[in-house]
Motif scaffolding. Structure first.
Motif, PDB file in Angstrom:
ATOM      1  N   TRP A  37      10.332  -4.453  17.019  1.00  0.00           N
ATOM      2  CA  TRP A  37      11.091  -3.217  17.152  1.00  0.00           C
ATOM      3  C   TRP A  37      12.214  -3.277  16.146  1.00  0.00           C
ATOM      4  N   ARG A  38      12.341  -2.233  15.327  1.00  0.00           N
ATOM      5  CA  ARG A  38      13.452  -2.298  14.369  1.00  0.00           C
ATOM      6  C   ARG A  38      14.130  -0.961  14.191  1.00  0.00           C
ATOM      7  N   GLU A  39      15.417  -1.081  13.973  1.00  0.00           N
ATOM      8  CA  GLU A  39      16.256   0.094  13.786  1.00  0.00           C
ATOM      9  C   GLU A  39      17.134  -0.166  12.572  1.00  0.00           C
ATOM     10  N   ALA A  51      21.258   6.815  12.613  1.00  0.00           N
ATOM     11  CA  ALA A  51      20.383   5.643  12.649  1.00  0.00           C
ATOM     12  C   ALA A  51      18.958   6.112  12.382  1.00  0.00           C
ATOM     13  N   ARG A  52      18.164   5.235  11.767  1.00  0.00           N
ATOM     14  CA  ARG A  52      16.766   5.557  11.478  1.00  0.00           C
ATOM     15  C   ARG A  52      15.879   4.450  12.017  1.00  0.00           C
ATOM     16  N   GLY A  53      14.618   4.823  12.173  1.00  0.00           N
ATOM     17  CA  GLY A  53      13.604   3.793  12.380  1.00  0.00           C
ATOM     18  C   GLY A  53      13.672   3.082  13.711  1.00  0.00           C
ATOM     19  N   GLY A  54      13.957   3.759  14.797  1.00  0.00           N
ATOM     20  CA  GLY A  54      13.874   3.119  16.110  1.00  0.00           C
ATOM     21  C   GLY A  54      12.431   3.110  16.573  1.00  0.00           C
ATOM     22  N   HIS A  55      11.665   2.128  16.114  1.00  0.00           N
ATOM     23  CA  HIS A  55      10.252   2.027  16.474  1.00  0.00           C
ATOM     24  C   HIS A  55       9.705   0.678  16.040  1.00  0.00           C
ATOM     25  N   ALA A  56       8.455   0.438  16.402  1.00  0.00           N
ATOM     26  CA  ALA A  56       7.761  -0.770  15.926  1.00  0.00           C
ATOM     27  C   ALA A  56       6.446  -0.336  15.287  1.00  0.00           C
ATOM     28  N   ARG A  97       0.826  -1.219   0.000  1.00  0.00           N
ATOM     29  CA  ARG A  97       0.000   0.000   0.000  1.00  0.00           C
ATOM     30  C   ARG A  97       0.854   1.259   0.000  1.00  0.00           C
ATOM     31  N   ARG A  98       2.165   1.078   0.180  1.00  0.00           N
ATOM     32  CA  ARG A  98       3.012   2.256   0.330  1.00  0.00           C
ATOM     33  C   ARG A  98       4.439   1.891  -0.004  1.00  0.00           C
ATOM     34  N   THR A  99       5.145   2.846  -0.555  1.00  0.00           N
ATOM     35  CA  THR A  99       6.584   2.685  -0.686  1.00  0.00           C
ATOM     36  C   THR A  99       7.247   3.998  -0.299  1.00  0.00           C
ATOM     37  N   TYR A 100       8.401   3.909   0.334  1.00  0.00           N
ATOM     38  CA  TYR A 100       9.177   5.106   0.661  1.00  0.00           C
ATOM     39  C   TYR A 100      10.648   4.733   0.665  1.00  0.00           C
ATOM     40  N   TRP A 101      11.480   5.735   0.663  1.00  0.00           N
ATOM     41  CA  TRP A 101      12.911   5.450   0.582  1.00  0.00           C
ATOM     42  C   TRP A 101      13.671   6.416   1.456  1.00  0.00           C
ATOM     43  N   ILE A 102      14.803   5.948   1.931  1.00  0.00           N
ATOM     44  CA  ILE A 102      15.657   6.724   2.836  1.00  0.00           C
ATOM     45  C   ILE A 102      16.989   6.936   2.130  1.00  0.00           C
ATOM     46  N   TYR A 103      17.405   8.181   2.057  1.00  0.00           N
ATOM     47  CA  TYR A 103      18.578   8.522   1.248  1.00  0.00           C
ATOM     48  C   TYR A 103      19.280   9.710   1.889  1.00  0.00           C
ATOM     49  N   HIS A 128      -1.022   2.180   4.517  1.00  0.00           N
ATOM     50  CA  HIS A 128      -0.747   3.595   4.311  1.00  0.00           C
ATOM     51  C   HIS A 128      -0.106   4.159   5.576  1.00  0.00           C
ATOM     52  N   TYR A 129       0.552   5.296   5.444  1.00  0.00           N
ATOM     53  CA  TYR A 129       1.169   5.921   6.624  1.00  0.00           C
ATOM     54  C   TYR A 129       0.100   6.237   7.659  1.00  0.00           C
ATOM     55  N   ASP A 130       0.352   5.822   8.892  1.00  0.00           N
ATOM     56  CA  ASP A 130      -0.587   6.074   9.980  1.00  0.00           C
ATOM     57  C   ASP A 130       0.209   6.177  11.276  1.00  0.00           C
ATOM     58  N   ASP A 185      -0.205   3.791  14.099  1.00  0.00           N
ATOM     59  CA  ASP A 185       0.301   2.413  14.007  1.00  0.00           C
ATOM     60  C   ASP A 185       1.714   2.280  14.576  1.00  0.00           C
ATOM     61  N   TYR A 186       2.335   3.436  14.879  1.00  0.00           N
ATOM     62  CA  TYR A 186       3.715   3.415  15.395  1.00  0.00           C
ATOM     63  C   TYR A 186       3.742   3.192  16.900  1.00  0.00           C
ATOM     64  N   ILE A 187       4.736   2.447  17.356  1.00  0.00           N
ATOM     65  CA  ILE A 187       5.090   2.423  18.784  1.00  0.00           C
ATOM     66  C   ILE A 187       6.490   3.007  18.841  1.00  0.00           C
ATOM     67  N   ARG A 188       6.618   4.159  19.479  1.00  0.00           N
ATOM     68  CA  ARG A 188       7.903   4.876  19.418  1.00  0.00           C
ATOM     69  C   ARG A 188       8.688   4.790  20.717  1.00  0.00           C
ATOM     70  N   GLU A 189       8.112   4.156  21.726  1.00  0.00           N
ATOM     71  CA  GLU A 189       8.844   4.022  22.998  1.00  0.00           C
ATOM     72  C   GLU A 189       9.076   2.560  23.303  1.00  0.00           C
TER      73      GLU A 189
HETATM   74  P1  TYD Z   1       9.675   7.737  10.443  1.00  0.00           P
HETATM   75  O1  TYD Z   1       8.915   6.518  10.027  1.00  0.00           O
HETATM   76  O2  TYD Z   1       9.634   8.104  11.881  1.00  0.00           O
HETATM   77  O3  TYD Z   1      11.194   7.590   9.989  1.00  0.00           O
HETATM   78  P2  TYD Z   1      12.254   6.477  10.316  1.00  0.00           P
HETATM   79  O4  TYD Z   1      11.502   5.276  10.830  1.00  0.00           O
HETATM   80  O5  TYD Z   1      12.953   6.159   9.046  1.00  0.00           O
HETATM   81  O6  TYD Z   1      13.205   7.038  11.300  1.00  0.00           O
HETATM   82  O7  TYD Z   1       9.191   8.940   9.550  1.00  0.00           O
HETATM   83  C1  TYD Z   1       9.773  10.209   9.613  1.00  0.00           C
HETATM   84  C2  TYD Z   1       8.719  11.245   9.253  1.00  0.00           C
HETATM   85  O8  TYD Z   1       8.274  11.059   7.903  1.00  0.00           O
HETATM   86  C3  TYD Z   1       7.497  11.129  10.133  1.00  0.00           C
HETATM   87  O9  TYD Z   1       7.372  12.309  10.893  1.00  0.00           O
HETATM   88  C4  TYD Z   1       6.310  11.038   9.216  1.00  0.00           C
HETATM   89  C5  TYD Z   1       6.844  11.071   7.828  1.00  0.00           C
HETATM   90  N1  TYD Z   1       6.393   9.911   7.014  1.00  0.00           N
HETATM   91  C6  TYD Z   1       5.275  10.038   6.224  1.00  0.00           C
HETATM   92  O10 TYD Z   1       4.610  11.094   6.201  1.00  0.00           O
HETATM   93  N2  TYD Z   1       4.903   8.984   5.432  1.00  0.00           N
HETATM   94  C7  TYD Z   1       5.580   7.809   5.440  1.00  0.00           C
HETATM   95  O11 TYD Z   1       5.220   6.855   4.712  1.00  0.00           O
HETATM   96  C8  TYD Z   1       6.736   7.681   6.294  1.00  0.00           C
HETATM   97  C9  TYD Z   1       7.521   6.411   6.352  1.00  0.00           C
HETATM   98  C10 TYD Z   1       7.100   8.761   7.063  1.00  0.00           C
END
Ligand code: TYD
Length: 136
Positions: free
Chosen positions: A95-97, A46-51, A33-39, A114-116, A119-123
């Protein structure tokens, strides 16, 4: 699938340049449902410290390399992605980083939702509690 898994993608080796691909519900074991990229990640970041509660992911190092550390609340496993024909499936509730990015690395991620932000657990302690209570 409820475990992380490295999935080898098809490769067409060609003197003109190689080609790989990934199909939904085939190599990628969910509907995308979604694609994104980190560059442009500065060295040492480090990125993505969450579940995610429900979102499943599939991660490819399109260029360069990085490590994905996946933690199920008991064990941590490090997956090094350094070839564009391998993908890492990450189930929900992990939990993944991502760290150890090489210069000019490019991480392509596919998600089942989709981005929601809900759906994140950040702690991390909240993650452990939800795991312990069997809620994720
Ligand atoms: P985040 O998932 O926290 O980044 P990472 O896990 O790589 O550290 O996302 C960072 C910001 O980008 C967050 O504030 C919301 C936004 N974002 C979107 O709007 N849509 C998306 O699909 C993603 C992945 C992030």
């Amino acid at each position: 699938m409820n475990k992380p898994e490295i999935i080898k993608l098809p490769r067409f080796l060609d003197a003109r340049g190689n080609l790989s691909f990934a199909e939904q519900n085939n190599h990628i074991p969910f509907e995308i449902r979604r694609t994104y990229w980190i560059y442009d990640v500065p060295g040492g970041e480090a990125r993505g410290g969450h579940a995610f509660k429900q979102n499943e992911e599939f991660i490819i190092a399109l260029s360069g390399s990085f490590d994905v550390i996946v933690d199920d609340g008991h064990n941590k496993e490090t997956y090094t992605l350094n070839r564009s024909y391998y993908g890492l499936y990450v189930p929900a509730g992990m939990w993944r980083e991502i760290n150890n990015f090489s210069t000019n690395s490019l991480a392509l991620e596919f998600g089942s939702m989709h981005y929601d932000e809900a759906d994140y657990i950040r702690e991390y302690d909240v993650f452990l509690k939800l795991k312990k209570d069997g809620k994720i």
